[in-house]
Design an enzyme around this catalytic site. Structure first.
Site, PDB file in Angstrom:
ATOM      1  N   ASP A   1       0.843  -1.193   0.000  1.00 32.85           N
ATOM      2  CA  ASP A   1       0.000   0.000   0.000  1.00 32.85           C
ATOM      3  C   ASP A   1       0.884   1.250   0.000  1.00 32.85           C
ATOM      4  OD1 ASP A   1      -1.815   2.062   0.808  1.00 32.85           O
ATOM      5  OD2 ASP A   1      -3.057   0.573   1.837  1.00 32.85           O
ATOM      6  N   ILE A   2       0.527   2.248  -0.824  1.00 34.72           N
ATOM      7  CA  ILE A   2       1.296   3.501  -0.793  1.00 34.72           C
ATOM      8  C   ILE A   2       1.123   4.230   0.538  1.00 34.72           C
ATOM      9  CG2 ILE A   2       1.353   3.901  -3.299  1.00 34.72           C
ATOM     10  CD1 ILE A   2      -0.873   6.066  -2.817  1.00 34.72           C
TER      11      ILE A   2
ATOM     12  N   PRO B   1     -25.604   0.193 -20.836  1.00 31.23           N
ATOM     13  CA  PRO B   1     -26.243   1.240 -20.017  1.00 31.23           C
ATOM     14  C   PRO B   1     -25.694   2.626 -20.317  1.00 31.23           C
ATOM     15  CG  PRO B   1     -24.658  -0.008 -18.708  1.00 31.23           C
ATOM     16  CD  PRO B   1     -24.616  -0.597 -20.079  1.00 31.23           C
TER      17      PRO B   1
ATOM     18  N   SER C   1     -10.000   4.800  -8.680  1.00 35.37           N
ATOM     19  CA  SER C   1     -10.165   5.590  -9.896  1.00 35.37           C
ATOM     20  C   SER C   1     -11.579   5.654 -10.461  1.00 35.37           C
ATOM     21  CB  SER C   1      -9.228   5.036 -10.985  1.00 35.37           C
ATOM     22  OG  SER C   1      -9.696   3.764 -11.430  1.00 35.37           O
TER      23      SER C   1
ATOM     24  N   LYS D   1      -8.626  13.432  -5.849  1.00 35.53           N
ATOM     25  CA  LYS D   1      -7.476  13.642  -6.752  1.00 35.53           C
ATOM     26  C   LYS D   1      -7.012  15.104  -6.665  1.00 35.53           C
ATOM     27  CE  LYS D   1      -5.726  11.198  -9.298  1.00 35.53           C
ATOM     28  NZ  LYS D   1      -4.601  10.224  -9.143  1.00 35.53           N
TER      29      LYS D   1
ATOM     30  N   ASN E   1     -21.047  10.432 -25.070  1.00 34.98           N
ATOM     31  CA  ASN E   1     -21.076   9.010 -24.703  1.00 34.98           C
ATOM     32  C   ASN E   1     -21.901   8.176 -25.682  1.00 34.98           C
ATOM     33  OD1 ASN E   1     -19.539   9.604 -22.458  1.00 34.98           O
ATOM     34  ND2 ASN E   1     -21.315   9.810 -21.099  1.00 34.98           N
TER      35      ASN E   1
ATOM     36  N   TYR F   1     -14.383  11.233  -5.997  1.00 40.66           N
ATOM     37  CA  TYR F   1     -13.137  10.854  -6.686  1.00 40.66           C
ATOM     38  C   TYR F   1     -12.329  12.079  -7.072  1.00 40.66           C
ATOM     39  CZ  TYR F   1     -10.133   9.802 -10.674  1.00 40.66           C
ATOM     40  OH  TYR F   1      -9.061   9.747 -11.540  1.00 40.66           O
TER      41      TYR F   1
ATOM     42  N   THR G   1      -5.743  13.766 -13.127  1.00 45.09           N
ATOM     43  CA  THR G   1      -6.885  13.687 -14.038  1.00 45.09           C
ATOM     44  C   THR G   1      -7.423  15.071 -14.389  1.00 45.09           C
ATOM     45  OG1 THR G   1      -9.186  12.966 -14.143  1.00 45.09           O
ATOM     46  CG2 THR G   1      -8.314  13.341 -11.957  1.00 45.09           C
ATOM     47  N   ASP G   2      -8.114  15.152 -15.527  1.00 42.60           N
ATOM     48  CA  ASP G   2      -8.781  16.412 -15.888  1.00 42.60           C
ATOM     49  C   ASP G   2     -10.009  16.671 -15.021  1.00 42.60           C
ATOM     50  OD1 ASP G   2     -10.512  14.461 -16.944  1.00 42.60           O
ATOM     51  OD2 ASP G   2     -10.501  15.262 -18.977  1.00 42.60           O
ATOM     52  N   GLU G   3     -10.487  15.643 -14.296  1.00 36.74           N
ATOM     53  CA  GLU G   3     -11.723  15.812 -13.523  1.00 36.74           C
ATOM     54  C   GLU G   3     -11.562  16.816 -12.387  1.00 36.74           C
ATOM     55  OE1 GLU G   3     -14.130  12.477 -12.641  1.00 36.74           O
ATOM     56  OE2 GLU G   3     -13.625  11.444 -14.494  1.00 36.74           O
TER      57      GLU G   3
HETATM   58  P1  NAD Z   1      -7.019   1.560 -12.000  1.00 38.02           P
HETATM   59  O1  NAD Z   1      -8.120   1.648 -11.003  1.00 38.02           O
HETATM   60  O2  NAD Z   1      -7.186   0.710 -13.199  1.00 38.02           O
HETATM   61  O3  NAD Z   1      -5.682   1.076 -11.282  1.00 38.02           O
HETATM   62  C1  NAD Z   1      -5.277   1.560 -10.031  1.00 38.02           C
HETATM   63  C2  NAD Z   1      -4.178   0.656  -9.510  1.00 38.02           C
HETATM   64  O4  NAD Z   1      -3.733   1.192  -8.243  1.00 38.02           O
HETATM   65  C3  NAD Z   1      -4.634  -0.778  -9.237  1.00 38.02           C
HETATM   66  O5  NAD Z   1      -3.666  -1.676  -9.731  1.00 38.02           O
HETATM   67  C4  NAD Z   1      -4.741  -0.843  -7.725  1.00 38.02           C
HETATM   68  O6  NAD Z   1      -4.509  -2.144  -7.223  1.00 38.02           O
HETATM   69  C5  NAD Z   1      -3.666   0.137  -7.303  1.00 38.02           C
HETATM   70  N1  NAD Z   1      -3.911   0.698  -5.970  1.00 38.02           N
HETATM   71  C6  NAD Z   1      -5.079   1.185  -5.473  1.00 38.02           C
HETATM   72  N2  NAD Z   1      -4.910   1.601  -4.220  1.00 38.02           N
HETATM   73  C7  NAD Z   1      -3.598   1.402  -3.910  1.00 38.02           C
HETATM   74  C8  NAD Z   1      -2.802   1.653  -2.758  1.00 38.02           C
HETATM   75  N3  NAD Z   1      -3.333   2.188  -1.641  1.00 38.02           N
HETATM   76  N4  NAD Z   1      -1.493   1.332  -2.791  1.00 38.02           N
HETATM   77  C9  NAD Z   1      -0.947   0.768  -3.898  1.00 38.02           C
HETATM   78  N5  NAD Z   1      -1.652   0.488  -5.017  1.00 38.02           N
HETATM   79  C10 NAD Z   1      -2.961   0.821  -5.017  1.00 38.02           C
HETATM   80  O7  NAD Z   1      -6.704   3.073 -12.398  1.00 38.02           O
HETATM   81  P2  NAD Z   1      -6.170   3.656 -13.793  1.00 38.02           P
HETATM   82  O8  NAD Z   1      -7.317   3.951 -14.672  1.00 38.02           O
HETATM   83  O9  NAD Z   1      -5.045   2.828 -14.260  1.00 38.02           O
HETATM   84  O10 NAD Z   1      -5.609   5.071 -13.269  1.00 38.02           O
HETATM   85  C11 NAD Z   1      -4.248   5.212 -12.865  1.00 38.02           C
HETATM   86  C12 NAD Z   1      -4.021   6.663 -12.445  1.00 38.02           C
HETATM   87  O11 NAD Z   1      -4.307   7.525 -13.545  1.00 38.02           O
HETATM   88  C13 NAD Z   1      -4.939   7.110 -11.311  1.00 38.02           C
HETATM   89  O12 NAD Z   1      -4.188   7.952 -10.465  1.00 38.02           O
HETATM   90  C14 NAD Z   1      -6.040   7.892 -12.005  1.00 38.02           C
HETATM   91  O13 NAD Z   1      -6.556   8.895 -11.162  1.00 38.02           O
HETATM   92  C15 NAD Z   1      -5.266   8.495 -13.163  1.00 38.02           C
HETATM   93  N6  NAD Z   1      -6.052   8.793 -14.379  1.00 38.02           N
HETATM   94  C16 NAD Z   1      -6.868   7.830 -14.943  1.00 38.02           C
HETATM   95  C17 NAD Z   1      -7.529   8.117 -16.127  1.00 38.02           C
HETATM   96  C18 NAD Z   1      -8.420   7.084 -16.807  1.00 38.02           C
HETATM   97  O14 NAD Z   1      -9.106   7.427 -17.781  1.00 38.02           O
HETATM   98  N7  NAD Z   1      -8.423   5.835 -16.378  1.00 38.02           N
HETATM   99  C19 NAD Z   1      -7.385   9.371 -16.734  1.00 38.02           C
HETATM  100  C20 NAD Z   1      -6.570  10.330 -16.118  1.00 38.02           C
HETATM  101  C21 NAD Z   1      -5.888  10.014 -14.952  1.00 38.02           C
HETATM  102  O1  DAU Z   2     -11.451  12.165 -17.216  1.00 36.95           O
HETATM  103  C1  DAU Z   2     -10.535  11.267 -16.648  1.00 36.95           C
HETATM  104  C2  DAU Z   2     -11.278  10.249 -15.815  1.00 36.95           C
HETATM  105  O2  DAU Z   2     -11.928   9.362 -16.728  1.00 36.95           O
HETATM  106  C3  DAU Z   2     -10.379   9.477 -14.872  1.00 36.95           C
HETATM  107  O3  DAU Z   2      -9.813  10.360 -13.936  1.00 36.95           O
HETATM  108  C4  DAU Z   2     -11.165   8.372 -14.154  1.00 36.95           C
HETATM  109  O4  DAU Z   2     -10.283   7.599 -13.356  1.00 36.95           O
HETATM  110  C5  DAU Z   2     -11.808   7.483 -15.189  1.00 36.95           C
HETATM  111  O5  DAU Z   2     -12.594   6.500 -14.568  1.00 36.95           O
HETATM  112  C6  DAU Z   2     -12.665   8.311 -16.144  1.00 36.95           C
HETATM  113  O6  DAU Z   2     -13.832   8.849 -15.458  1.00 36.95           O
HETATM  114  P1  DAU Z   2     -15.277   8.899 -16.145  1.00 36.95           P
HETATM  115  O7  DAU Z   2     -16.286   8.970 -15.091  1.00 36.95           O
HETATM  116  O8  DAU Z   2     -15.310   9.922 -17.229  1.00 36.95           O
HETATM  117  O9  DAU Z   2     -15.244   7.434 -16.869  1.00 36.95           O
HETATM  118  P2  DAU Z   2     -16.369   6.291 -16.997  1.00 36.95           P
HETATM  119  O10 DAU Z   2     -15.846   5.300 -17.979  1.00 36.95           O
HETATM  120  O11 DAU Z   2     -16.827   5.809 -15.678  1.00 36.95           O
HETATM  121  O12 DAU Z   2     -17.573   7.069 -17.679  1.00 36.95           O
HETATM  122  C7  DAU Z   2     -17.404   7.715 -18.935  1.00 36.95           C
HETATM  123  C8  DAU Z   2     -18.708   8.414 -19.258  1.00 36.95           C
HETATM  124  O13 DAU Z   2     -19.691   7.410 -19.534  1.00 36.95           O
HETATM  125  C9  DAU Z   2     -19.259   9.250 -18.130  1.00 36.95           C
HETATM  126  O14 DAU Z   2     -19.902  10.386 -18.666  1.00 36.95           O
HETATM  127  C10 DAU Z   2     -20.281   8.326 -17.460  1.00 36.95           C
HETATM  128  C11 DAU Z   2     -20.796   7.502 -18.625  1.00 36.95           C
HETATM  129  N1  DAU Z   2     -21.214   6.123 -18.302  1.00 36.95           N
HETATM  130  C12 DAU Z   2     -20.374   5.335 -17.586  1.00 36.95           C
HETATM  131  C13 DAU Z   2     -20.729   4.033 -17.254  1.00 36.95           C
HETATM  132  C14 DAU Z   2     -19.808   3.162 -16.430  1.00 36.95           C
HETATM  133  C15 DAU Z   2     -22.431   5.634 -18.781  1.00 36.95           C
HETATM  134  O15 DAU Z   2     -23.175   6.359 -19.467  1.00 36.95           O
HETATM  135  N2  DAU Z   2     -22.768   4.347 -18.459  1.00 36.95           N
HETATM  136  C16 DAU Z   2     -21.986   3.535 -17.702  1.00 36.95           C
HETATM  137  O16 DAU Z   2     -22.395   2.382 -17.429  1.00 36.95           O
END
Ligand code: NAD
Ligand code: DAU
Length: 353
Positions: A58-59, A214, A84, A163, A258, A159, A133-135
């Protein structure tokens, strides 16, 4: 030379580790807690590769962090580890605060102590790169300019608030202690190893399983999609040449609603794996209850990283989404493996109606 990556068994972290070791020989220490989102199968191709050292942990575990930093003496730490998924943060924010806020704080403190004791040259070369993230910027009106690095922080979900808090801690550790940090704020990623609770992989696996696709609310919410390996190349570039203390927005110049994403995936599946009845997968599209506090639009202005570091995405959305759909078609065993009991419980809870 070694780098320490956190969260390297997750979606983006695993793609980063795989690309890093495909591109060079610098070893990676990979610290991951292996939550539901962490999956060692993402790293199967590195089995027996001495350049990859995996540590489950764990971090937020300061003792473990101190030991790993002392043993491996990394020249950089890249923090991918996070909770995430926005919908999970709405159902249960506690884990998001623990990992994204407290965990990042503990990591910063461990790295600060390690960095402070380095010899002058190593100290000057060291970097902590925080993946965000951009969020954190909140939501955009339809005609508003895309998020630049100077856009105010207005996070709307548990979330994104967690972040945003982590970004502020990283910034403060640079400002106050001089820690050499870099932060990247990226838009929505998609590609191989994406956990099928997120929109794109969920739609692919549900379509193939004959289940509803969905769409939250009207489906007109906009995201700016980037192929995951482009995000990884941006992170490598920022690590290599980013200016200490700076943040870099990373995006795909690819805003899509979407519903349009889902229809495109249906068209690709109609072509690559037609339904047995010859009908379109689009018939499975189902509008469901909207996400509470759902951000309407994200868009990234990625001109700074292009201007200062020369980075641009290599994939277009058309090439990236086709590769992604093909990857899921070719990896049914990976999908079956992640759809464990815990995964089924989440889907049942989230889409109960
Ligand atoms: P993910 O949920 O797929 O993976 C997260 C990983 O972190 C997992 O392997 C999990 O086991 C590990 N983890 C969780 N808690 C932990 C802890 N306490 N200690 C050590 N490891 C831990 O996430 P992702 O989509 O790969 O995102 C990675 C990073 O990028 C995140 O910081 C997220 O905020 C950021 N990010 C994601 C997206 C996206 O679209 N997925 C976009 C922009 C930024
Ligand atoms: O913008 C970066 C972010 O993108 C990251 O920081 C997050 O970790 C990552 O999960 C992602 O967040 P979103 O909420 O944008 O991603 P998600 O795939 O959950 O949803 C994308 C869009 O689709 C959002 O507008 C919600 C919608 N959605 C999602 C799900 C799971 C649906 O309409 N139906 C669904 O079942």
């Amino acid at each position: 030379m070694t780098i320490l990556v956190t969260g390297g068994a997750g979606f983006i972290g695993a793609n980063f580790v795989l690309d890093w070791l495909a591109d060079g020989d610098e070893p990676v220490v990979n610290l991951d807690k292996l939550t539901y989102a962490g999956n060692l199968h993402n790293l199967d191709s590195l089995a027996g590769d001495a350049r990859h050292v995996f540590v489950q942990g764990d971090i937020g575990d300061r003792g473990l962090l101190d030991a790993l930093l002392a043993e491996h003496q990394p020249r950089a730490v890249l923090n991918f580890a996070a909770e995430s998924h926005v919908d999970r943060s709405i159902h249960g924010p506690e884990d998001f605060i623990q990992t994204n806020v407290v965990g990042t704080f503990r990591l910063l403190e461990a790295v600060r102590q390690y960095w402070g004791a380095l010899a002058a040259a190593d100290k000057a070369a060291f970097r902590l790169l925080h993946v965000s993230t951009d969020e954190v910027y909140g939501t955009l009106a339809p005609d508003a300019p895309a998020f630049s690095e100077s856009h105010g922080y207005e996070p709307n979900s548990p979330y994104s608030a967690s972040k945003a808090a982590s970004d502020h801690l990283v910034r403060a550790w640079h400002h106050t202690y001089g820690l050499p940090v870099l932060t990247t704020n990226c838009s929505n990623n998609y590609g191989p190893y994406h956990f099928p609770e997120k929109l794109i992989p969920l739609v692919i696996v549900n379509a193939l399983a004959g289940k509803p696709l969905p769409i939250y609310g009207d489906g007109r919410q906009i995201r700016d999609w980037l192929y995951v390996r482009d995000h990884c190349s941006a992170i490598r570039r920022v690590l290599q040449a980013g200016q200490v203390g700076q943040t870099y927005n990373v995006g795909g110049w690819n805003e899509q609603a979407n519903i349009d994403i889902v229809r495109l995936i249906c068209r690709l599946l109609d072509e690559l794996r037609p339904r047995a009845d010859g009908q379109s997968y689009a018939l499975q599209i189902t509008h469901v209850q909207d996400r509470p506090g759902h951000d309407r639009r994200y868009a990234i202005d990625a001109r700074k990283i292009e201007r200062e570091l020369g980075w641009r995405p290599a994939e277009t959305f058309e090439t990236g989404i086709r590769k992604t759909v093909q990857w899921y078609l070719e990896h049914p065993e990976w999908v079956a493996n992640v759809q464990s009991g815990a995964y089924r419980d989440w889907i049942a809870q989230q889409y109960a109606d």
